[in-house]
Design a protein around this motif. Structure first.
Motif, PDB file in Angstrom:
ATOM      1  N   LEU A  24       1.980  -2.592   9.181  1.00 13.48           N
ATOM      2  CA  LEU A  24       1.181  -1.580   8.499  1.00 13.48           C
ATOM      3  C   LEU A  24       1.798  -1.229   7.147  1.00 13.48           C
ATOM      4  O   LEU A  24       1.081  -1.034   6.159  1.00 13.48           O
ATOM      5  N   ALA A  25       3.126  -1.141   7.099  1.00  8.38           N
ATOM      6  CA  ALA A  25       3.798  -0.839   5.836  1.00  8.38           C
ATOM      7  C   ALA A  25       3.575  -1.958   4.817  1.00  8.38           C
ATOM      8  O   ALA A  25       3.303  -1.708   3.637  1.00  8.38           O
ATOM      9  N   GLN A  26       3.662  -3.206   5.277  1.00 14.20           N
ATOM     10  CA  GLN A  26       3.434  -4.338   4.384  1.00 14.20           C
ATOM     11  C   GLN A  26       1.972  -4.389   3.940  1.00 14.20           C
ATOM     12  O   GLN A  26       1.677  -4.711   2.784  1.00 14.20           O
ATOM     13  N   ARG A  27       1.069  -4.051   4.843  1.00 14.83           N
ATOM     14  CA  ARG A  27      -0.350  -4.038   4.466  1.00 14.83           C
ATOM     15  C   ARG A  27      -0.622  -2.966   3.420  1.00 14.83           C
ATOM     16  O   ARG A  27      -1.371  -3.187   2.467  1.00 14.83           O
ATOM     17  N   ALA A  28      -0.019  -1.799   3.591  1.00 13.69           N
ATOM     18  CA  ALA A  28      -0.186  -0.735   2.594  1.00 13.69           C
ATOM     19  C   ALA A  28       0.330  -1.215   1.242  1.00 13.69           C
ATOM     20  O   ALA A  28      -0.303  -0.979   0.196  1.00 13.69           O
ATOM     21  N   ASP A  29       1.483  -1.874   1.242  1.00 13.09           N
ATOM     22  CA  ASP A  29       2.050  -2.400   0.005  1.00 13.09           C
ATOM     23  C   ASP A  29       1.087  -3.389  -0.650  1.00 13.09           C
ATOM     24  O   ASP A  29       0.837  -3.336  -1.865  1.00 13.09           O
ATOM     25  N   PHE A  30       0.518  -4.280   0.169  1.00 14.05           N
ATOM     26  CA  PHE A  30      -0.447  -5.259  -0.354  1.00 14.05           C
ATOM     27  C   PHE A  30      -1.678  -4.570  -0.942  1.00 14.05           C
ATOM     28  O   PHE A  30      -2.102  -4.870  -2.068  1.00 14.05           O
ATOM     29  N   LEU A  31      -2.269  -3.658  -0.201  1.00 15.68           N
ATOM     30  CA  LEU A  31      -3.500  -3.005  -0.638  1.00 15.68           C
ATOM     31  C   LEU A  31      -3.305  -2.238  -1.942  1.00 15.68           C
ATOM     32  O   LEU A  31      -4.179  -2.246  -2.823  1.00 15.68           O
ATOM     33  N   LEU A  32      -2.163  -1.573  -2.064  1.00 15.70           N
ATOM     34  CA  LEU A  32      -1.917  -0.730  -3.227  1.00 15.70           C
ATOM     35  C   LEU A  32      -1.459  -1.535  -4.432  1.00 15.70           C
ATOM     36  O   LEU A  32      -1.908  -1.304  -5.558  1.00 15.70           O
ATOM     37  N   ARG A  33      -0.565  -2.506  -4.219  1.00 21.88           N
ATOM     38  CA  ARG A  33      -0.056  -3.304  -5.346  1.00 21.88           C
ATOM     39  C   ARG A  33      -1.137  -4.180  -5.971  1.00 21.88           C
ATOM     40  O   ARG A  33      -1.153  -4.397  -7.188  1.00 21.88           O
ATOM     41  N   THR A  34      -2.028  -4.709  -5.140  1.00 17.52           N
ATOM     42  CA  THR A  34      -3.047  -5.630  -5.654  1.00 17.52           C
ATOM     43  C   THR A  34      -4.316  -4.925  -6.104  1.00 17.52           C
ATOM     44  O   THR A  34      -5.222  -5.564  -6.631  1.00 17.52           O
ATOM     45  N   GLY A  36       7.636   2.432  -3.704  1.00 11.84           N
ATOM     46  CA  GLY A  36       8.005   3.522  -4.586  1.00 11.84           C
ATOM     47  C   GLY A  36       7.129   4.742  -4.365  1.00 11.84           C
ATOM     48  O   GLY A  36       6.074   4.678  -3.719  1.00 11.84           O
ATOM     49  N   PRO A  37       7.544   5.886  -4.902  1.00 14.82           N
ATOM     50  CA  PRO A  37       6.821   7.142  -4.654  1.00 14.82           C
ATOM     51  C   PRO A  37       5.406   7.180  -5.220  1.00 14.82           C
ATOM     52  O   PRO A  37       4.526   7.831  -4.663  1.00 14.82           O
ATOM     53  N   GLU A  38       5.170   6.466  -6.317  1.00 15.11           N
ATOM     54  CA  GLU A  38       3.843   6.512  -6.935  1.00 15.11           C
ATOM     55  C   GLU A  38       2.792   5.869  -6.035  1.00 15.11           C
ATOM     56  O   GLU A  38       1.709   6.432  -5.818  1.00 15.11           O
ATOM     57  N   LEU A  39       3.102   4.695  -5.505  1.00 18.45           N
ATOM     58  CA  LEU A  39       2.163   4.043  -4.597  1.00 18.45           C
ATOM     59  C   LEU A  39       2.091   4.781  -3.265  1.00 18.45           C
ATOM     60  O   LEU A  39       1.006   4.968  -2.704  1.00 18.45           O
ATOM     61  N   ALA A  40       3.244   5.223  -2.751  1.00 16.79           N
ATOM     62  CA  ALA A  40       3.274   5.909  -1.456  1.00 16.79           C
ATOM     63  C   ALA A  40       2.481   7.201  -1.488  1.00 16.79           C
ATOM     64  O   ALA A  40       2.005   7.665  -0.450  1.00 16.79           O
ATOM     65  N   ALA A  41       2.308   7.781  -2.669  1.00 16.94           N
ATOM     66  CA  ALA A  41       1.547   9.027  -2.786  1.00 16.94           C
ATOM     67  C   ALA A  41       0.079   8.838  -2.436  1.00 16.94           C
ATOM     68  O   ALA A  41      -0.630   9.801  -2.155  1.00 16.94           O
ATOM     69  N   ARG A  42      -0.382   7.583  -2.411  1.00 11.18           N
ATOM     70  CA  ARG A  42      -1.780   7.310  -2.069  1.00 11.18           C
ATOM     71  C   ARG A  42      -1.958   6.921  -0.606  1.00 11.18           C
ATOM     72  O   ARG A  42      -3.038   6.480  -0.207  1.00 11.18           O
TER      73      ARG A  42
END
Length: 223
Positions: free
Chosen positions: A44-54, A85-91
């Motif tokens: 789930l953490a990796q998916r969140a990273d993918f969804l937000l970064r891309t 990072g905090p900016e992406l995690a804020a979403r």
């Protein structure tokens, strides 16, 4: 913003094929089943990273993650913050079912009428006192009442979240399942539900059977 085909798992993790598919799926709802310690939270953490970064989760849309336990919700939020990072995690909004239900009540309290109406300074206690206090167990049902009767509340939730994570979904009660349906059924939001292989996981309307894939333990070998 990163191109979808250039994304790789953060922390140099090497994901087995089904786990990588789950992290990067863009079109389907998914049900993931795995035993204890297989790395479901990490997926789930990796998916969140993918969804937000891309940008697959397009700004200002957000991701909603719902867990059963407070420590699990905090753990997921911390992992996403560490990787993106905090900016992406804020979403990413990571809550328990009850915490999410209370947020809906607090925001749309005026949609409750009659015996369910609550004062602005209502509290959560051991007993129901009309207008003044509700019990812990009433948070989710009252949130469902709001969503089923208020188009404004329902649309506000649907306009906020484009992706939803459901952790340990096999333990979902009827009331909790009703909350998810009231929020997102037929909304277009993409859901990923994870659960234990030894327990039956509830089906989700519109989920393709082909998208239900067992997940083995995640390899943490560095690339």
């Amino acid at each position: 913003m990163m191109r979808v085909d250039r994304w790789v798992p953060s922390d140099n993790l090497k994901l087995e094929p089904n786990a990588l598919l789950a992290a990067t799926e863009t079109e389907r709802n998914l049900t993931l089943t795995a035993g204890p310690g297989a790395g479901k939270t990490e997926i789930l953490a990796q998916r969140a990273d993918f969804l937000l970064r891309t940008g697959t989760c397009r700004y200002p849309k957000r991701i909603l993650a719902i867990s059963f336990k407070v420590d699990a919700s905090h753990n997921l939020k911390a992992r996403v913050r560490k990787r993106g990072g905090p900016e992406l995690a804020a979403r990413l909004d990571s809550h328990t079912f009850h915490a999410f239900g209370k947020r809906i009540i607090d925001r749309f309290r005026l949609a409750l009428t009659g015996r369910d109406a609550l004062d602005a300074d209502y509290s959560v206690g051991q007993a129901r006192v009309q207008g003044q206090s509700i019990t812990f167990q009433e948070m989710v049902p009252l949130a469902v009442t709001i969503l089923e009767t208020s188009v404004l509340a329902r649309n506000a939730i649907r306009q906020t979240y484009s992706h939803v994570f459901l952790d340990e979904f096999q333990d979902c009660t009827k009331e909790q399942y009703a909350l998810i349906k009231a929020c997102f059924l037929d909304s277009g939001a993409k859901l990923v539900a994870v659960g234990d292989t030894k327990q039956r996981i509830m089906g989700w309307a519109g989920r393709s059977k082909a998208s239900s894939r067992p997940m083995r333990r995640i390899s943490t070998r560095k690339r």
